[in-house]
Design a protein around this motif. Structure first.
Motif, PDB file in Angstrom:
ATOM      1  N   ALA A   2       0.967  -1.424   0.241  1.00  0.00           N
ATOM      2  CA  ALA A   2       0.025  -0.013   0.366  1.00  0.00           C
ATOM      3  C   ALA A   2       0.804   1.467  -0.082  1.00  0.00           C
ATOM      4  O   ALA A   2       1.954   1.308   0.626  1.00  0.00           O
ATOM      5  CB  ALA A   2      -1.027   0.079   1.323  1.00  0.00           C
ATOM      6  N   HIS A   4      -1.000   3.848   0.739  1.00  0.00           N
ATOM      7  CA  HIS A   4      -1.586   5.304   1.886  1.00  0.00           C
ATOM      8  C   HIS A   4      -0.245   4.821   2.821  1.00  0.00           C
ATOM      9  O   HIS A   4      -0.925   3.749   3.122  1.00  0.00           O
ATOM     10  CB  HIS A   4      -2.832   5.540   1.307  1.00  0.00           C
ATOM     11  CG  HIS A   4      -3.101   6.128  -0.068  1.00  0.00           C
ATOM     12  ND1 HIS A   4      -2.281   7.920  -0.418  1.00  0.00           N
ATOM     13  CD2 HIS A   4      -3.557   5.846  -1.049  1.00  0.00           C
ATOM     14  CE1 HIS A   4      -2.628   8.419  -1.853  1.00  0.00           C
ATOM     15  NE2 HIS A   4      -2.894   6.767  -2.446  1.00  0.00           N
ATOM     16  N   LYS A   5      -0.925   5.717   3.802  1.00  0.00           N
ATOM     17  CA  LYS A   5      -0.557   5.504   5.422  1.00  0.00           C
ATOM     18  C   LYS A   5      -2.445   4.805   5.889  1.00  0.00           C
ATOM     19  O   LYS A   5      -2.079   3.730   6.172  1.00  0.00           O
ATOM     20  CB  LYS A   5      -0.676   6.419   5.815  1.00  0.00           C
ATOM     21  CG  LYS A   5      -0.415   6.248   7.124  1.00  0.00           C
ATOM     22  CD  LYS A   5       0.545   7.847   8.320  1.00  0.00           C
ATOM     23  CE  LYS A   5       1.313   7.529   9.305  1.00  0.00           C
ATOM     24  NZ  LYS A   5       1.571   8.654  10.127  1.00  0.00           N
ATOM     25  N   SER A   6      -3.607   5.085   5.544  1.00  0.00           N
ATOM     26  CA  SER A   6      -4.475   4.813   5.417  1.00  0.00           C
ATOM     27  C   SER A   6      -4.864   2.814   5.104  1.00  0.00           C
ATOM     28  O   SER A   6      -5.452   2.699   5.908  1.00  0.00           O
ATOM     29  CB  SER A   6      -5.615   5.659   5.096  1.00  0.00           C
ATOM     30  OG  SER A   6      -5.834   5.671   3.933  1.00  0.00           O
ATOM     31  N   ALA A   7      -4.399   3.046   3.873  1.00  0.00           N
ATOM     32  CA  ALA A   7      -3.782   1.466   3.137  1.00  0.00           C
ATOM     33  C   ALA A   7      -3.530   0.961   4.444  1.00  0.00           C
ATOM     34  O   ALA A   7      -3.656  -0.767   4.748  1.00  0.00           O
ATOM     35  CB  ALA A   7      -3.964   1.154   1.750  1.00  0.00           C
ATOM     36  N   GLN A   8      -2.577   1.141   4.859  1.00  0.00           N
ATOM     37  CA  GLN A   8      -1.192   0.451   5.210  1.00  0.00           C
ATOM     38  C   GLN A   8      -1.719  -0.025   6.785  1.00  0.00           C
ATOM     39  O   GLN A   8      -1.890  -1.018   7.240  1.00  0.00           O
ATOM     40  CB  GLN A   8      -0.034   1.203   5.167  1.00  0.00           C
ATOM     41  CG  GLN A   8       1.331   1.467   4.482  1.00  0.00           C
ATOM     42  CD  GLN A   8       2.545   2.359   4.938  1.00  0.00           C
ATOM     43  OE1 GLN A   8       2.040   2.688   6.068  1.00  0.00           O
ATOM     44  NE2 GLN A   8       2.519   2.508   3.646  1.00  0.00           N
ATOM     45  N   LYS A   9      -2.532   0.697   7.554  1.00  0.00           N
ATOM     46  CA  LYS A   9      -3.676   0.467   8.223  1.00  0.00           C
ATOM     47  C   LYS A   9      -4.578  -0.914   8.288  1.00  0.00           C
ATOM     48  O   LYS A   9      -4.383  -1.506   9.020  1.00  0.00           O
ATOM     49  CB  LYS A   9      -3.918   1.765   9.540  1.00  0.00           C
ATOM     50  CG  LYS A   9      -4.212   1.729  10.241  1.00  0.00           C
ATOM     51  CD  LYS A   9      -5.030   2.905  10.768  1.00  0.00           C
ATOM     52  CE  LYS A   9      -5.877   2.886  12.287  1.00  0.00           C
ATOM     53  NZ  LYS A   9      -6.916   4.401  12.969  1.00  0.00           N
ATOM     54  N   ARG A  10      -4.946  -0.256   7.240  1.00  0.00           N
ATOM     55  CA  ARG A  10      -6.054  -1.042   6.914  1.00  0.00           C
ATOM     56  C   ARG A  10      -5.209  -2.778   7.013  1.00  0.00           C
ATOM     57  O   ARG A  10      -6.123  -3.368   7.461  1.00  0.00           O
ATOM     58  CB  ARG A  10      -7.149  -0.867   5.559  1.00  0.00           C
ATOM     59  CG  ARG A  10      -8.258  -1.264   5.556  1.00  0.00           C
ATOM     60  CD  ARG A  10      -8.981  -1.900   6.632  1.00  0.00           C
ATOM     61  NE  ARG A  10      -9.553  -0.285   6.960  1.00  0.00           N
ATOM     62  CZ  ARG A  10     -10.474  -0.540   7.627  1.00  0.00           C
ATOM     63  NH1 ARG A  10     -10.795  -1.427   8.607  1.00  0.00           N
ATOM     64  NH2 ARG A  10     -11.131   0.747   7.566  1.00  0.00           N
ATOM     65  N   ILE A  11      -4.574  -2.625   6.041  1.00  0.00           N
ATOM     66  CA  ILE A  11      -3.307  -3.668   6.132  1.00  0.00           C
ATOM     67  C   ILE A  11      -3.427  -4.611   7.208  1.00  0.00           C
ATOM     68  O   ILE A  11      -3.428  -5.834   7.359  1.00  0.00           O
ATOM     69  CB  ILE A  11      -2.242  -3.674   4.793  1.00  0.00           C
ATOM     70  CG1 ILE A  11      -3.188  -3.485   3.816  1.00  0.00           C
ATOM     71  CG2 ILE A  11      -1.694  -4.941   5.736  1.00  0.00           C
ATOM     72  CD1 ILE A  11      -1.287  -3.400   3.097  1.00  0.00           C
ATOM     73  N   GLN A  13      -4.614  -3.794  10.425  1.00  0.00           N
ATOM     74  CA  GLN A  13      -5.987  -3.749  10.890  1.00  0.00           C
ATOM     75  C   GLN A  13      -6.404  -5.492  10.637  1.00  0.00           C
ATOM     76  O   GLN A  13      -7.273  -6.074  11.169  1.00  0.00           O
ATOM     77  CB  GLN A  13      -7.317  -2.904  10.627  1.00  0.00           C
ATOM     78  CG  GLN A  13      -6.841  -1.841  11.354  1.00  0.00           C
ATOM     79  CD  GLN A  13      -7.455  -0.422  11.438  1.00  0.00           C
ATOM     80  OE1 GLN A  13      -8.329  -0.601  10.028  1.00  0.00           O
ATOM     81  NE2 GLN A  13      -8.277   0.113  12.557  1.00  0.00           N
ATOM     82  N   THR A  14      -6.425  -6.335   9.187  1.00  0.00           N
ATOM     83  CA  THR A  14      -6.960  -6.590   8.595  1.00  0.00           C
ATOM     84  C   THR A  14      -6.700  -7.695   9.410  1.00  0.00           C
ATOM     85  O   THR A  14      -7.470  -9.279   9.609  1.00  0.00           O
ATOM     86  CB  THR A  14      -7.087  -6.767   6.991  1.00  0.00           C
ATOM     87  OG1 THR A  14      -8.151  -5.596   6.377  1.00  0.00           O
ATOM     88  CG2 THR A  14      -7.988  -8.462   6.632  1.00  0.00           C
ATOM     89  N   ARG A  17      -7.503  -8.588  12.857  1.00  0.00           N
ATOM     90  CA  ARG A  17      -8.820  -9.335  12.567  1.00  0.00           C
ATOM     91  C   ARG A  17      -9.052 -10.827  12.356  1.00  0.00           C
ATOM     92  O   ARG A  17      -9.860 -11.797  13.006  1.00  0.00           O
ATOM     93  CB  ARG A  17      -9.983  -8.263  11.542  1.00  0.00           C
ATOM     94  CG  ARG A  17      -9.993  -7.521  12.529  1.00  0.00           C
ATOM     95  CD  ARG A  17     -11.710  -6.480  12.205  1.00  0.00           C
ATOM     96  NE  ARG A  17     -11.866  -5.202  12.745  1.00  0.00           N
ATOM     97  CZ  ARG A  17     -11.330  -3.779  12.106  1.00  0.00           C
ATOM     98  NH1 ARG A  17     -10.610  -4.388  10.475  1.00  0.00           N
ATOM     99  NH2 ARG A  17     -11.398  -3.374  12.572  1.00  0.00           N
TER     100      ARG A  17
END
Length: 88
Positions: A2, A4-11, A13-14, A17
């Protein structure tokens, strides 16, 4: 990877989970197998003890939001039926 920083965070988090979900899915299977093996051995006492543990664990997963209340009720009901069938 990723950009973007938000996309890295999403990875991240996923991944967390997915690991947590895998743990709970495995836990449900093991709890269920414990009850089933006691039922297969026709050991009423062991099956009842395993059922108490299963009931508590499965309903705690509901409070954590892992499974729905109706799903937990269905699973516990099926386990109860199996344990009650030992007497018959």
């Amino acid at each position: 990877m990723a950009h973007h920083k938000s996309a890295q965070k999403r990875i991240i988090q996923t991944a967390k989970r997915a690991e947590r979900n895998r743990y709970y899915r495995t836990r449900i299977k093991n709890i269920t197998k414990a009850v089933e093996s006691a039922v297969d051995a026709s050991d009423k006492a062991a099956a009842t003890d395993a059922l108490k543990i299963a009931n508590k664990q499965i309903h705690s997963m509901v409070s954590k939001g892992f499974i729905k209340k109706t799903t937990a009720a269905r699973k516990v009901s099926r386990l109860h039926k199996m344990v009650n069938a030992i007497e018959a």
